[in-house]
Design a protein around this motif. Sequence first.
Motif, PDB file in Angstrom:
ATOM      1  N   PRO A   1     -22.462   1.398   1.771  1.00 28.20           N
ATOM      2  CA  PRO A   1     -21.690   0.336   2.434  1.00 28.20           C
ATOM      3  C   PRO A   1     -20.297   0.157   1.842  1.00 28.20           C
ATOM      4  CG  PRO A   1     -23.915  -0.409   1.923  1.00 28.20           C
ATOM      5  CD  PRO A   1     -23.724   0.880   1.218  1.00 28.20           C
ATOM      6  N   TRP A   2     -20.160   0.341   0.525  1.00 24.26           N
ATOM      7  CA  TRP A   2     -18.855   0.199  -0.114  1.00 24.26           C
ATOM      8  C   TRP A   2     -17.941   1.357   0.265  1.00 24.26           C
ATOM      9  CZ3 TRP A   2     -17.530  -4.212  -2.464  1.00 24.26           C
ATOM     10  CH2 TRP A   2     -18.554  -5.072  -2.856  1.00 24.26           C
ATOM     11  N   VAL A   3     -18.500   2.566   0.328  1.00 26.05           N
ATOM     12  CA  VAL A   3     -17.701   3.719   0.741  1.00 26.05           C
ATOM     13  C   VAL A   3     -17.183   3.519   2.153  1.00 26.05           C
ATOM     14  CG1 VAL A   3     -17.839   6.167   1.360  1.00 26.05           C
ATOM     15  CG2 VAL A   3     -18.792   5.376  -0.816  1.00 26.05           C
ATOM     16  N   PHE A   4     -18.053   3.062   3.049  1.00 32.23           N
ATOM     17  CA  PHE A   4     -17.627   2.820   4.426  1.00 32.23           C
ATOM     18  C   PHE A   4     -16.538   1.751   4.491  1.00 32.23           C
ATOM     19  CE2 PHE A   4     -18.158   0.128   8.229  1.00 32.23           C
ATOM     20  CZ  PHE A   4     -17.794   1.047   9.202  1.00 32.23           C
ATOM     21  N   SER A   5     -16.705   0.675   3.750  1.00 28.13           N
ATOM     22  CA  SER A   5     -15.747  -0.433   3.802  1.00 28.13           C
ATOM     23  C   SER A   5     -14.380  -0.009   3.290  1.00 28.13           C
ATOM     24  CB  SER A   5     -16.280  -1.617   2.976  1.00 28.13           C
ATOM     25  OG  SER A   5     -17.523  -2.074   3.490  1.00 28.13           O
ATOM     26  N   PHE A   6     -14.349   0.726   2.179  1.00 29.59           N
ATOM     27  CA  PHE A   6     -13.061   1.169   1.648  1.00 29.59           C
ATOM     28  C   PHE A   6     -12.470   2.314   2.472  1.00 29.59           C
ATOM     29  CE2 PHE A   6     -14.402  -1.094  -2.217  1.00 29.59           C
ATOM     30  CZ  PHE A   6     -13.218  -1.751  -2.524  1.00 29.59           C
ATOM     31  N   ALA A   7     -13.318   3.104   3.134  1.00 28.62           N
ATOM     32  CA  ALA A   7     -12.788   4.161   3.994  1.00 28.62           C
ATOM     33  C   ALA A   7     -12.017   3.583   5.174  1.00 28.62           C
ATOM     34  CB  ALA A   7     -13.923   5.060   4.489  1.00 28.62           C
ATOM     35  N   LEU A   8     -12.356   2.360   5.598  1.00 26.44           N
ATOM     36  CA  LEU A   8     -11.614   1.728   6.687  1.00 26.44           C
ATOM     37  C   LEU A   8     -10.148   1.518   6.325  1.00 26.44           C
ATOM     38  CD1 LEU A   8     -14.111  -1.000   7.977  1.00 26.44           C
ATOM     39  CD2 LEU A   8     -13.529   1.169   9.053  1.00 26.44           C
ATOM     40  N   ALA A   9      -9.850   1.502   5.030  1.00 27.06           N
ATOM     41  CA  ALA A   9      -8.471   1.308   4.584  1.00 27.06           C
ATOM     42  C   ALA A   9      -7.601   2.523   4.860  1.00 27.06           C
ATOM     43  CB  ALA A   9      -8.438   0.970   3.098  1.00 27.06           C
ATOM     44  N   ILE A  10      -8.134   3.541   5.539  1.00 26.80           N
ATOM     45  CA  ILE A  10      -7.285   4.626   6.035  1.00 26.80           C
ATOM     46  C   ILE A  10      -6.243   4.073   7.002  1.00 26.80           C
ATOM     47  CG2 ILE A  10      -8.736   5.185   8.032  1.00 26.80           C
ATOM     48  CD1 ILE A  10      -8.160   8.124   7.517  1.00 26.80           C
ATOM     49  N   TYR A  11      -6.488   2.846   7.463  1.00 27.58           N
ATOM     50  CA  TYR A  11      -5.508   2.141   8.297  1.00 27.58           C
ATOM     51  C   TYR A  11      -4.160   2.032   7.590  1.00 27.58           C
ATOM     52  CZ  TYR A  11      -3.698  -1.673  11.233  1.00 27.58           C
ATOM     53  OH  TYR A  11      -2.944  -2.451  12.075  1.00 27.58           O
ATOM     54  N   CYS A  12      -4.188   1.932   6.252  1.00 25.82           N
ATOM     55  CA  CYS A  12      -2.954   1.811   5.459  1.00 25.82           C
ATOM     56  C   CYS A  12      -2.464   3.211   5.100  1.00 25.82           C
ATOM     57  CB  CYS A  12      -3.199   0.990   4.188  1.00 25.82           C
ATOM     58  SG  CYS A  12      -3.799  -0.677   4.499  1.00 25.82           S
TER      59      CYS A  12
ATOM     60  N   SER B   1      -1.367   9.761  -1.524  1.00 24.14           N
ATOM     61  CA  SER B   1      -2.771   9.581  -1.149  1.00 24.14           C
ATOM     62  C   SER B   1      -2.892   8.923   0.219  1.00 24.14           C
ATOM     63  CB  SER B   1      -3.498   8.748  -2.200  1.00 24.14           C
ATOM     64  OG  SER B   1      -2.994   7.430  -2.243  1.00 24.14           O
ATOM     65  N   ALA B   2      -2.006   7.948   0.493  1.00 26.13           N
ATOM     66  CA  ALA B   2      -2.037   7.288   1.804  1.00 26.13           C
ATOM     67  C   ALA B   2      -1.732   8.274   2.918  1.00 26.13           C
ATOM     68  CB  ALA B   2      -1.038   6.134   1.823  1.00 26.13           C
ATOM     69  N   ALA B   3      -0.789   9.186   2.681  1.00 26.37           N
ATOM     70  CA  ALA B   3      -0.423  10.161   3.707  1.00 26.37           C
ATOM     71  C   ALA B   3      -1.505  11.219   3.895  1.00 26.37           C
ATOM     72  CB  ALA B   3       0.906  10.829   3.334  1.00 26.37           C
ATOM     73  N   THR B   4      -2.063  11.724   2.804  1.00 23.35           N
ATOM     74  CA  THR B   4      -3.050  12.805   2.915  1.00 23.35           C
ATOM     75  C   THR B   4      -4.300  12.351   3.654  1.00 23.35           C
ATOM     76  OG1 THR B   4      -3.841  12.263   0.685  1.00 23.35           O
ATOM     77  CG2 THR B   4      -2.268  14.062   0.887  1.00 23.35           C
ATOM     78  N   SER B   5      -4.803  11.160   3.345  1.00 22.36           N
ATOM     79  CA  SER B   5      -6.026  10.697   4.009  1.00 22.36           C
ATOM     80  C   SER B   5      -5.801  10.562   5.506  1.00 22.36           C
ATOM     81  CB  SER B   5      -6.481   9.365   3.419  1.00 22.36           C
ATOM     82  OG  SER B   5      -5.472   8.374   3.547  1.00 22.36           O
ATOM     83  N   MET B   6      -4.628  10.024   5.890  1.00 23.88           N
ATOM     84  CA  MET B   6      -4.357   9.863   7.319  1.00 23.88           C
ATOM     85  C   MET B   6      -4.254  11.216   8.012  1.00 23.88           C
ATOM     86  SD  MET B   6      -1.717  10.204   9.671  1.00 23.88           S
ATOM     87  CE  MET B   6      -1.929   9.912  11.412  1.00 23.88           C
TER      88      MET B   6
END
Length: 639
Positions: A48-59, A345-350
Amino acid sequence: MIQAPPMILSQGNIGLGTIAALSLLYLVVLYSVGRLGRRVTGHHPLAPWVFSFALAIYCTSWAFYGVTAQAAVNGWWIPPTYIGSLLLFWFGFGLIARIAIACRRYRITSVADFIATRFGHSRLLAVLTTLIVLTAVIPYIALQLQAVSTSINALVVRDDNLHWYQDTGLYVSLWLAVFAMLFVGRSAKAHQPNPGLMTAIAFESLVKLLALLSVGIFVCWGLFDGIGSIFSQAATHPAVNQLQQKALPTSVYWIHVLLGFVATLCLPRQFHVNFVEIQHLRHLHLSRLVFPIYLLLMSVFTLPIALAGMMLLGPDANIDLVVLQLPLSANRTDMALLAYLGGFSAATSMVIVATVVLGIMITNDLLTPLIYRQQQQPADGSPRIKIATLRRISMLTVLALGYLYYRWIGTETGLAQLGLMAFALIAQLSPALILGLTSRKVNRQGALAGLSSGALLWAYILLLPELARAGLLNWDWLTQGPFAISWLAPTALFGGQFDSVSLGVLLSLSVNVAMLLLVSQLSNTRVGEWLESGRFLRRALKTEIVPVPQLTVQDCYLLVRRFAGEREARQLLQRYLKTSNPALDKLAASNLLQGVERSLAAVVGGASMRLLLNAASKNSQLPLESVARFVDEASQVFL
């Protein structure tokens, strides 16, 4: 602390080799985290924590650079797009839950698959949605490349106007292409969760949050005496007052809030993480708390950093890069590198998730139907090229298009402008998606009319002026207006009195909704689409009759083997027939047909799955290779 004078470094003290080594090391660490994260399956306590923080790909990198520039000009503390996301998670969570339930029920693979499935498995609607998403995401990928390459050039002091083979963005694109390929599994299933990828994204979310908070603390308490000191000095600083004279009106803030609301639902990467990669619906409950807190933490230092940058760096500083330039101005290389890692990191994940998602959409909605229509197939019925291979080729094509846009069009456009343009086009999906979940009065024809009209208006108001600015178009009517009507010119619509993004959003969405409702009222809804809408709206129909495909066990086996592979086809027979020697000429039972539907939908999406099953069912007396020529006829029914 006394007010510091403006200061700008004339030279960087970080070598290009250092940046390259740091970036490579970070990608290696990220890949290692992803490998370990494969163990974080649905029942793992960290899931659940991985899923919740993965949503921050929005940033994305916009959260580091473009948002800070917005705050500097407009004085916005919390970015309006974040406010839109907060409103969705706080007050529109029921909508999120309904989309998640529908995605699990239909094994949805993308936002295009979702919209097409809701409106009767429409192939034409799936194609149109895919093209809109592709058009929107290409500039957004260019934004990430521009952010990373500009930050590298700022750290090492390189000229931005270099030959293509010297361009930092080219090598960033190549690195990201290699890394994206490493995270793509060999399975053809697009609906199959990828816990390794989600764990890597969650790790990147922590990295970019730590980096931005660290820079914010350093600026507020290392260069000033706290946030209050920054605001008190900014209130009388001439550079701040001069820049904020260009601030946009308050109405623009709320239009951007609307963009943030719909983008959280419709952005392909966000839809994929939120609804396709979710392993258990109960994980949504934790995300409702974690994701809003994350956005607030990402916002807490945005305005203080922006104000500090205007006061310390002077009017000649690039306001998109104050997060990097402030540590450099204080000779804090460590903080500058940490800020760079956060933006990287923000760019690579997106980029990675966006290319994966677009690879799925292009393969399922554009390439797979074309390949299935080929007249000649191998004798065993297997495809000449595997779905997973098509997906990789599509991903590389998307990255190449993103680089070309960055190189030819987007290098002179501000990061905030590029991001908002992408959001404005993605917003065109929201009327069909939201109204399709709340009303049975909208139909396929209305959705097609709304999407087409909204996208065309977006192109007229926002895309054409951008292409003209880049020198790719030199049409006189772009500046003089069609039929010499100056106030209709896309470069100065209505006399140029309104912000182009806000005007484009309001006009395109208004026309989109109007066409969706009007055409739906004036056209007839097909019976199959009407029944399908009842399932989406969770309204059980007593008289619902779902046609069952008439397929033999052998037909089912060959269909699944062609698109999901030999292993999946054998496992399907063993799971549902529970015998090693099934009667292949026997009609398939309903449970086997349901298994075939789920397997095909997970690979090619719901719309393509329905097309395949109907074509195969109508021509089940023929060898599967002969069915291909009937798919063209069947597709006319589903367009």
